[in-house]
Design an enzyme around this catalytic site. Structure first.
Site, mmCIF file in Angstrom:
data_model
loop_
_atom_site.group_PDB
_atom_site.id
_atom_site.type_symbol
_atom_site.label_atom_id
_atom_site.label_comp_id
_atom_site.label_asym_id
_atom_site.label_seq_id
_atom_site.Cartn_x
_atom_site.Cartn_y
_atom_site.Cartn_z
ATOM 1 N N ASP A 1 -1.386 4.596 -6.277
ATOM 2 C CA ASP A 1 0.042 4.569 -5.958
ATOM 3 C C ASP A 1 0.777 5.788 -6.472
ATOM 4 O OD1 ASP A 1 -0.902 1.630 -6.053
ATOM 5 O OD2 ASP A 1 0.942 1.667 -4.863
ATOM 6 N N GLY B 1 0.867 -1.176 0.000
ATOM 7 C CA GLY B 1 0.000 0.000 0.000
ATOM 8 C C GLY B 1 0.906 1.229 0.000
ATOM 9 N N ALA B 2 0.634 2.164 -0.912
ATOM 10 C CA ALA B 2 1.584 3.258 -1.157
ATOM 11 C C ALA B 2 1.988 4.037 0.107
ATOM 12 C CB ALA B 2 1.011 4.187 -2.222
#
Ligand code: MRU
Length: 332
Positions: free
Chosen positions: A229, A48-49
């Site tokens: 992202d 997860g960014a």
């Protein structure tokens, strides 16, 4: 049940919730070296960014603990480069590392790097809260929201990005139901999003990725919210593979398609989606135990053009019909 914290920073030691084994096991990895941090990022133990960015900040600070002043600048550059190379698509990784580099320009000490990493973590919590507040207004009573991948608590410090408006609406007593795409090949939707929504008591229904067209055609989706992202300067967004298909479907069925992210995900240095590096992952993720030993194409992300995005929900507000002018006005 509440979802365990994604990232722990205790006595200046980094621990990461191992998302590879969720939801069956809740285990923390104790990160003792830069190499271990890189492996955790590459293998999606942390993913997860924003979470990758926070973890990278702590990992870089931790890696500088016993470095002598004479070697500080050189070691920091080398460690920063190693971390940035771990995963290419999420801009938050480079963004967090660059913040620590800038800090070291002013104050080249281990303590200063720890403080900056802690600040990134604290800011992310606040940004998710603001995304929730801004986005909740888009969720009507009884709304059915479709999401793809996991842009929830597990992908950030807390609350999530795509899930923040959902959690906010739920906490306010607004009835809301979520369609969760399972998200092949690594099942972040089935393993992570479905799990954390259940933990929060938000009604949710899991579907295979190839079922979203059907639920939309049946009029059972009011809006889509996904994370991202990287948002390119012109508003094109990279997100988990399959997001583009969801966006095209949403446009076909006249369903609003929202993208939620903190301002750190806007990358003014990347002109368009075509310039976003897309990670390709190992063939084994797609083959699993079922497929023969055939050639495999396994891009981890795709790019949705800005024209398909109804609005970007950020900590700084909601940008409708995102384009370079509107986005640069808010984030530039
Ligand atoms: O490969 P992953 O699991 O790191 O991909 C994650 C996503 O695509 C998320 O939607 C994105 O990082 C946003 S997280 C708030």
């Amino acid at each position: 049940m509440t979802v365990p914290e994604t990232i722990l920073w205790k006595q200046q030691r980094l621990q990461l919730l191992d998302q590879r084994v969720l939801p069956k096991q809740v285990e923390y990895l104790h990160i003792n070296s830069l190499a271990e941090a890189v492996t955790a990022i590459r293998t999606l133990a942390v993913r997860g960014a924003p979470a990758i960015g926070i973890a990278a900040g702590y990992a870089l600070a931790q890696s500088m603990r016993d470095v002598q002043p004479s070697a500080f600048a050189e070691t920091l550059e080398a460690n920063a480069a190693t971390l940035i190379a771990a995963r290419p698509t999420a801009v938050n990784l480079r963004w967090a590392v660059d913040r620590l580099r800038d800090t070291a320009q002013r104050d080249p000490t281990y303590e200063a790097l720890c403080r900056e990493a802690e600040a990134i973590d604290a800011e992310d919590r606040n940004q998710c809260r603001l995304i929730g507040e801004h986005g909740a207004a888009l969720i009507g009573s009884g709304a059915n929201v479709l999401t793809h991948c996991n842009a929830g608590s597990l992908a950030v410090s807390a609350l999530g990005t795509a899930t923040a408006p959902i959690y906010h609406a739920h906490a306010q007593g607004t009835p809301v139901h979520v369609w969760v795409d399972e998200t092949r090949p690594l099942l972040q939707g089935a393993r992570l999003t479905a799990w954390e929504l259940a933990a929060a008591g938000v009604p949710a229904t899991l579907i295979c990725d190839n079922m979203s067209a059907t639920v939309m055609a049946q009029g059972k989706v009011d809006l889509v919210i996904v994370g991202t992202d990287r948002v390119a300067r012109n508003g094109d967004v990279a997100n988990k593979i399959g997001t583009l298909g969801v966006a095209i479907l949403a446009r076909h069925f006249g369903i609003p398609f929202y993208v939620a992210c903190p301002s750190s995900t806007y990358d003014k240095h990347t002109a368009t989606g075509a310039d976003i590096p897309i990670e390709e992952r190992d063939a084994s993720e797609v083959r699993g135990d079922h497929a023969a030993d055939v050639a495999v194409f396994n891009p981890a992300f795709d790019v949705t053009p800005a024209q398909l995005v109804t609005a970007i929900i950020s900590d700084r507000g909601v940008v409708h019909d995102p384009d370079e002018t509107r986005l640069m006005a808010l984030f530039g």
